[in-house]
Scaffold this active site. Structure first.
Site, mmCIF file in Angstrom:
data_model
loop_
_atom_site.group_PDB
_atom_site.id
_atom_site.type_symbol
_atom_site.label_atom_id
_atom_site.label_comp_id
_atom_site.label_asym_id
_atom_site.label_seq_id
_atom_site.Cartn_x
_atom_site.Cartn_y
_atom_site.Cartn_z
ATOM 1 N N SER A 144 0.857 -1.190 0.000
ATOM 2 C CA SER A 144 0.000 0.000 0.000
ATOM 3 C C SER A 144 0.891 1.238 0.000
ATOM 4 O O SER A 144 2.099 1.150 0.272
ATOM 5 C CB SER A 144 -0.857 -0.024 1.273
ATOM 6 O OG SER A 144 -1.435 1.240 1.534
ATOM 7 N N TYR A 157 -3.716 -0.724 9.918
ATOM 8 C CA TYR A 157 -3.487 -0.895 8.475
ATOM 9 C C TYR A 157 -2.063 -0.471 8.118
ATOM 10 O O TYR A 157 -1.341 -1.179 7.404
ATOM 11 C CB TYR A 157 -4.519 -0.070 7.693
ATOM 12 C CG TYR A 157 -4.527 -0.338 6.203
ATOM 13 C CD1 TYR A 157 -5.163 -1.458 5.682
ATOM 14 C CD2 TYR A 157 -3.907 0.535 5.317
ATOM 15 C CE1 TYR A 157 -5.179 -1.698 4.312
ATOM 16 C CE2 TYR A 157 -3.923 0.299 3.946
ATOM 17 C CZ TYR A 157 -4.561 -0.815 3.445
ATOM 18 O OH TYR A 157 -4.576 -1.053 2.095
HETATM 19 P P1 NAP Z 1 -11.978 -4.969 -1.404
HETATM 20 O O1 NAP Z 1 -12.712 -4.600 -2.654
HETATM 21 O O2 NAP Z 1 -12.565 -4.653 -0.078
HETATM 22 O O3 NAP Z 1 -11.609 -6.530 -1.483
HETATM 23 C C1 NAP Z 1 -11.041 -7.200 -0.392
HETATM 24 C C2 NAP Z 1 -10.974 -8.683 -0.717
HETATM 25 O O4 NAP Z 1 -10.455 -9.379 0.432
HETATM 26 C C3 NAP Z 1 -12.326 -9.283 -1.023
HETATM 27 O O5 NAP Z 1 -12.200 -10.217 -2.064
HETATM 28 C C4 NAP Z 1 -12.696 -9.989 0.265
HETATM 29 O O6 NAP Z 1 -13.565 -11.057 0.007
HETATM 30 C C5 NAP Z 1 -11.332 -10.451 0.761
HETATM 31 N N1 NAP Z 1 -11.347 -10.687 2.187
HETATM 32 C C6 NAP Z 1 -11.647 -9.789 3.176
HETATM 33 N N2 NAP Z 1 -11.599 -10.392 4.379
HETATM 34 C C7 NAP Z 1 -11.240 -11.687 4.144
HETATM 35 C C8 NAP Z 1 -11.034 -12.795 4.988
HETATM 36 N N3 NAP Z 1 -11.182 -12.732 6.323
HETATM 37 N N4 NAP Z 1 -10.690 -13.986 4.426
HETATM 38 C C9 NAP Z 1 -10.542 -14.090 3.076
HETATM 39 N N5 NAP Z 1 -10.720 -13.052 2.220
HETATM 40 C C10 NAP Z 1 -11.071 -11.876 2.761
HETATM 41 O O7 NAP Z 1 -10.567 -4.275 -1.389
HETATM 42 P P2 NAP Z 1 -9.466 -3.972 -2.502
HETATM 43 O O8 NAP Z 1 -9.330 -2.522 -2.588
HETATM 44 O O9 NAP Z 1 -9.687 -4.770 -3.737
HETATM 45 O O10 NAP Z 1 -8.203 -4.498 -1.705
HETATM 46 C C11 NAP Z 1 -7.415 -5.600 -2.082
HETATM 47 C C12 NAP Z 1 -6.048 -5.445 -1.440
HETATM 48 O O11 NAP Z 1 -5.427 -4.253 -1.929
HETATM 49 C C13 NAP Z 1 -6.068 -5.304 0.082
HETATM 50 O O12 NAP Z 1 -4.959 -5.978 0.631
HETATM 51 C C14 NAP Z 1 -5.945 -3.812 0.270
HETATM 52 O O13 NAP Z 1 -5.404 -3.479 1.521
HETATM 53 C C15 NAP Z 1 -4.998 -3.468 -0.846
HETATM 54 N N6 NAP Z 1 -4.970 -2.055 -1.259
HETATM 55 C C16 NAP Z 1 -6.068 -1.436 -1.755
HETATM 56 C C17 NAP Z 1 -5.968 -0.108 -2.157
HETATM 57 C C18 NAP Z 1 -7.120 0.661 -2.730
HETATM 58 O O14 NAP Z 1 -6.963 1.864 -2.974
HETATM 59 N N7 NAP Z 1 -8.262 0.065 -2.990
HETATM 60 C C19 NAP Z 1 -4.773 0.565 -2.037
HETATM 61 C C20 NAP Z 1 -3.664 -0.107 -1.527
HETATM 62 C C21 NAP Z 1 -3.781 -1.425 -1.144
HETATM 63 P P3 NAP Z 1 -14.600 -11.634 1.110
HETATM 64 O O15 NAP Z 1 -15.063 -10.457 1.932
HETATM 65 O O16 NAP Z 1 -15.662 -12.327 0.367
HETATM 66 O O17 NAP Z 1 -13.820 -12.606 1.920
#
Ligand code: NAP
Length: 252
Positions: A144, A157
């Site tokens: 991140s 986080y």
């Molecule tokens: P998101 O849309 O909220 O997706 C999160 C994913 O993680 C979902 O598929 C969710 O599926 C899964 N998940 C959550 N809790 C879980 C658990 N206990 N066991 C298994 N799976 C779980 O978020 P995103 O933005 O795509 O984020 C993906 C990654 O990128 C994360 O690590 C996030 O920190 C990172 N990130 C995101 C951003 C951004 O700007 N969006 C920036 C930097 C980093 P289920 O809830 O069905 O399990």
């Protein structure tokens, strides 16, 4: 040149691929030739359909990575289905917001257990499989901007994602000798569920867009090229690197 990005017949485990960044990365890997083992709590219907439309197999594992208990079964199921594992994308992650003075143990543990502890133990289990297969393999952690910066109101986080960058370096140091590449992608501000509260806050949205050299939120598809690069032979001499895909945010 295209041959070194080709992933035909490879097997990739992608955690959290039913939505957002994980879905886009699973689809990109499939379109480059990978069969996908998806690990989610909720059904990954759309991702499954898109992977199969690309002519690849999708194995749907339902598991809650807030504990490390399901990890042995995840690896076992992947090997049972495909006979091997070539790529692990540690993408599943959550965020909790709150002032540091008020931050609760529950919000600390929930984030660190999923974003850091499970990342380590799933990497360990998959790397043991890589070694059993004779070495080689690719691990891609999702870091991140808060692997580089402090942020505000996101203590667990920031701790977890800073930890992910350190862990990426440590694992690269230990496993490069086995032909295993451990790297990370640090997405910038991407339009997913994770950032919905930021985008719906008009002031924060304007502040972020005003500071972003690219002038727009990132899209999940912006990770397609970077994840295929880090999963492929094109990155065989890249170890322990965290690749920012951030529209220039860190350059500012
Ligand atoms: P998101 O849309 O909220 O997706 C999160 C994913 O993680 C979902 O598929 C969710 O599926 C899964 N998940 C959550 N809790 C879980 C658990 N206990 N066991 C298994 N799976 C779980 O978020 P995103 O933005 O795509 O984020 C993906 C990654 O990128 C994360 O690590 C996030 O920190 C990172 N990130 C995101 C951003 C951004 O700007 N969006 C920036 C930097 C980093 P289920 O809830 O069905 O399990």
């Amino acid at each position: 040149m295209s041959a070194i990005f080709d992933l035909t017949g490879k097997v990739a485990i992608v955690t959290g691929c039913n939505t957002g960044l994980g879905a886009a990365m699973a689809i990109a890997l499939a379109e480059s030739g990978c069969n996908i083992v998806g690990v989610n709590r909720a059904a990954p219907a759309d991702t499954l359909r898109r992977v199969e439309a690309a002519g690849r197999r999708f194995v749907d594992i339902r598991a809650d990575l807030s504990s490390i208990e399901p990890i042995a079964d995840i690896v076992h199921s992947a090997v049972e289905a495909f006979g091997r594992i070539d790529v692990l994308v540690n993408n599943a992650g959550i965020i909790r917001r709150g002032d540091a003075l008020e931050f609760t143990e529950a919000d600390w543990d929930a984030v660190v257990d999923l974003n850091l502890k499970s990342v380590f133990f799933l990497s360990q289990a998959v790397a043991r499989q890589f070694v059993k297969q004779g070495g080689r393999g690719k691990i891609i952690n999702i870091a991140s901007m808060l692997s580089f910066q402090g942020g505000v109101r996101v203590a667990s986080y920031t701790a977890s994602k800073s930890g992910v960058q350190g862990l990426t370096r440590l694992l690269a140091n230990e496993w490069a000798a086995h032909g295993v590449n451990v790297n990370a992608i640090a997405p910038g501000y991407m339009a997913t569920n994770n950032t919905a509260p930021l985008r719906s806050d008009a002031q924060r949205n304007d502040e972020i867009l005003g500071r972003l050299p690219a002038g727009r939120w990132g899209l999940p598809e912006d990770l397609a090229g970077p994840v295929v690069f880090l999963a492929s032979a094109a990155s065989d001499y890249v170890h322990g690197h965290t690749l920012a895909v951030d529209g220039g945010w860190l350059a500012r």
